[in-house]
Write a protein that holds these residues in place. Structure first.
Motif, PDB file in Angstrom:
ATOM      1  N   GLY A 154      21.308  -6.797  46.814  1.00 28.94           N
ATOM      2  CA  GLY A 154      20.465  -7.651  45.978  1.00 28.94           C
ATOM      3  C   GLY A 154      19.361  -8.313  46.775  1.00 28.94           C
ATOM      4  O   GLY A 154      18.209  -8.399  46.316  1.00 28.94           O
ATOM      5  N   SER A 155      19.662  -8.787  47.984  1.00 26.33           N
ATOM      6  CA  SER A 155      18.655  -9.450  48.817  1.00 26.33           C
ATOM      7  C   SER A 155      17.566  -8.479  49.238  1.00 26.33           C
ATOM      8  O   SER A 155      16.365  -8.803  49.206  1.00 26.33           O
ATOM      9  N   ILE A 156      17.982  -7.273  49.640  1.00 25.64           N
ATOM     10  CA  ILE A 156      17.004  -6.273  50.071  1.00 25.64           C
ATOM     11  C   ILE A 156      16.100  -5.875  48.911  1.00 25.64           C
ATOM     12  O   ILE A 156      14.877  -5.745  49.055  1.00 25.64           O
ATOM     13  N   ALA A 157      16.681  -5.686  47.733  1.00 25.35           N
ATOM     14  CA  ALA A 157      15.884  -5.313  46.566  1.00 25.35           C
ATOM     15  C   ALA A 157      14.905  -6.421  46.187  1.00 25.35           C
ATOM     16  O   ALA A 157      13.746  -6.152  45.827  1.00 25.35           O
ATOM     17  N   ALA A 158      15.340  -7.677  46.291  1.00 23.58           N
ATOM     18  CA  ALA A 158      14.463  -8.797  45.947  1.00 23.58           C
ATOM     19  C   ALA A 158      13.301  -8.899  46.923  1.00 23.58           C
ATOM     20  O   ALA A 158      12.146  -9.121  46.518  1.00 23.58           O
ATOM     21  N   ASN A 160      12.078  -6.467  48.746  1.00 23.18           N
ATOM     22  CA  ASN A 160      11.220  -5.292  48.544  1.00 23.18           C
ATOM     23  C   ASN A 160      10.313  -5.466  47.326  1.00 23.18           C
ATOM     24  O   ASN A 160       9.162  -5.009  47.306  1.00 23.18           O
ATOM     25  N   LYS A 161      10.810  -6.143  46.302  1.00 24.52           N
ATOM     26  CA  LYS A 161      10.023  -6.363  45.086  1.00 24.52           C
ATOM     27  C   LYS A 161       8.921  -7.386  45.325  1.00 24.52           C
ATOM     28  O   LYS A 161       7.794  -7.237  44.836  1.00 24.52           O
ATOM     29  N   GLN A 162       9.208  -8.424  46.073  1.00 23.73           N
ATOM     30  CA  GLN A 162       8.239  -9.479  46.312  1.00 23.73           C
ATOM     31  C   GLN A 162       7.211  -9.084  47.371  1.00 23.73           C
ATOM     32  O   GLN A 162       6.086  -9.571  47.349  1.00 23.73           O
ATOM     33  N   ASN A 163       7.601  -8.232  48.291  1.00 23.13           N
ATOM     34  CA  ASN A 163       6.709  -7.839  49.384  1.00 23.13           C
ATOM     35  C   ASN A 163       6.664  -6.315  49.468  1.00 23.13           C
ATOM     36  O   ASN A 163       7.492  -5.709  50.140  1.00 23.13           O
TER      37      ASN A 163
END
Length: 223
Positions: A154-158, A160-163
């Motif tokens: 979840g942290s990696i996906a978040a 990746n989405k923001q940056n």
């Protein structure tokens, strides 16, 4: 004790200021109030230093008495900082009952820190044994690793989405942190931080217990 002249050795009466034989003046030195006050202050300082000393044998026994339940509660119900904070207050009370002596905030935080260190060690042992049991006896992945993997995903996906610029680093980042080495590193860091927080909260609880809990003598000390 018989008084004699310091010059000729003739016997003197207690009220003789001069020797009746040779006429030498007799000097008498009496303790002044300042000398007595200095002696009393020195004795009080010695008592204060004695009161500031920890009876380590009793402290270790008291810490063990509280650390084991605190570690079990921290492992079973989480919230490890809360249990060791309460344990830091309780261990001061146990120490006072065992020694029939007072413990101020200065001694309290040291006794609480000792208990917190023991509780953190016991907690780490319990967690390691639990994970080994699940992995090698039950042949399943420990629940904490499953939760950690979901959290990392979840942290990696978040991120990746923001940056979007992070996208080219995503494969390496996810590969490392989701690998056995990455998981071990993450668990080591998180466990170390939690263990340090347990020691800190326990020392704070001990300082509060030593500062605000009044001692209640219960007879002869038990060492």
């Amino acid at each position: 004790m018989e008084q004699v002249c310091h010059r000729c050795g003739d016997t003197l009466n207690s009220d003789n200021l001069y020797c009746p034989h040779c006429g030498a003046p007799q000097l008498r030195v009496e303790e002044s109030e300042s000398v007595l006050a200095a002696q009393e202050g020195s004795a009080q300082h010695a008592l204060d230093r004695t009161a500031d000393m920890i009876r380590w044998r009793a402290a270790v026994k008291a810490a063990l008495t509280v650390a084991i339940p605190a570690a079990l509660l921290s492992s079973a119900l989480s919230l490890g900082a809360l249990w060791v904070f309460i344990g830091g207050i309780l261990v001061v009370s146990v120490y006072r009952r065992r020694t029939a002596s007072s413990a101020d905030g200065n001694l309290g935080w040291r006794i609480g820190g000792l208990m917190g260190t023991m509780a953190a060690i016991f907690w780490l042992i319990i967690e390691a044994a639990s994970m080994a049991f699940e992995r090698f006896v039950l042949h399943r992945q420990p629940w904490i690793i499953s939760i950690m993997k979901k959290s990392l995903h979840g942290s990696i996906a978040a991120v990746n989405k923001q940056n979007p610029a992070f996208a080219h680093q995503y494969p390496w980042f996810s590969h490392f942190w989701l690998s056995p080495d990455g998981i071990a590193s993450f668990m080591l860091i998180s466990s170390s931080m939690l263990a340090l927080s347990m020691i800190l909260f326990s020392a704070i609880g001990g300082a509060i217990g030593g500062r605000y809990m009044h001692p209640r003598p219960t007879g002869r000390p038990r060492i």
